[in-house]
Design a protein around this motif. Structure first.
Motif: not given
Length: 140
Positions: A1-12
């Motif tokens: 879940m943490i990796a999904l959140i990090v990816d979201r912040l990097k893209t959005e």
């Protein structure tokens, strides 16, 4: 879940200069000092509900809280006015990226629980927000 959140912040939230995960808040300041605007996602708390399946199998909804911490490091701002402006911009980018987003198909939309800023000296402030969502845990 943490990796999904990090990816979201990097893209959005592309204005954030650096986004990564950390084990805990203390780990952020051990070793090399984080740069201005650096943002970290940290696991915080989980709380499970009762098993939803009465006969055979296992299904549990788990409440998941995580922290998003960002660092403001400005040595040319003794009164903090520039840090306050920067704070609003970074906080806004994070909130726009996360609020209402569903990381998985079984998650509820992410909600902001709260936030707090802490000056840690030498014109450095860390601001930490607590966010909450859910995930589905299944088993045999």
């Amino acid at each position: 879940m943490i990796a999904l959140i990090v990816d979201r912040l990097k893209t959005e939230a592309p204005a954030l200069p650096f986004v990564d995960m950390a084990e805990d808040l203390d780990a952020i300041f051990k070793g090399t000092a984080p740069g201005d605007g650096y943002t970290y996602v940290v696991p915080f708390r989980e709380k499970g509900t009762a098993n939803k399946v009465a006969t055979g199998g296992f299904m549990q909804v788990v409440g998941f809280q995580f922290l998003v911490a960002f660092v403001l490091r400005r040595h040319d701002d003794a009164k903090g006015g520039l840090r306050a402006l920067q704070f609003d911009a970074i906080k806004g980018d994070i909130q726009n990226a996360l609020a209402g987003w569903e990381p998985t198909e079984h998650s509820i939309p992410i909600e902001l629980v709260g936030g707090e800023g802490t000056p840690i000296g030498n014109n450095i402030t860390i601001y930490v927000q607590t966010w909450e969502t859910t995930y589905l845990l299944t088993g045999a």
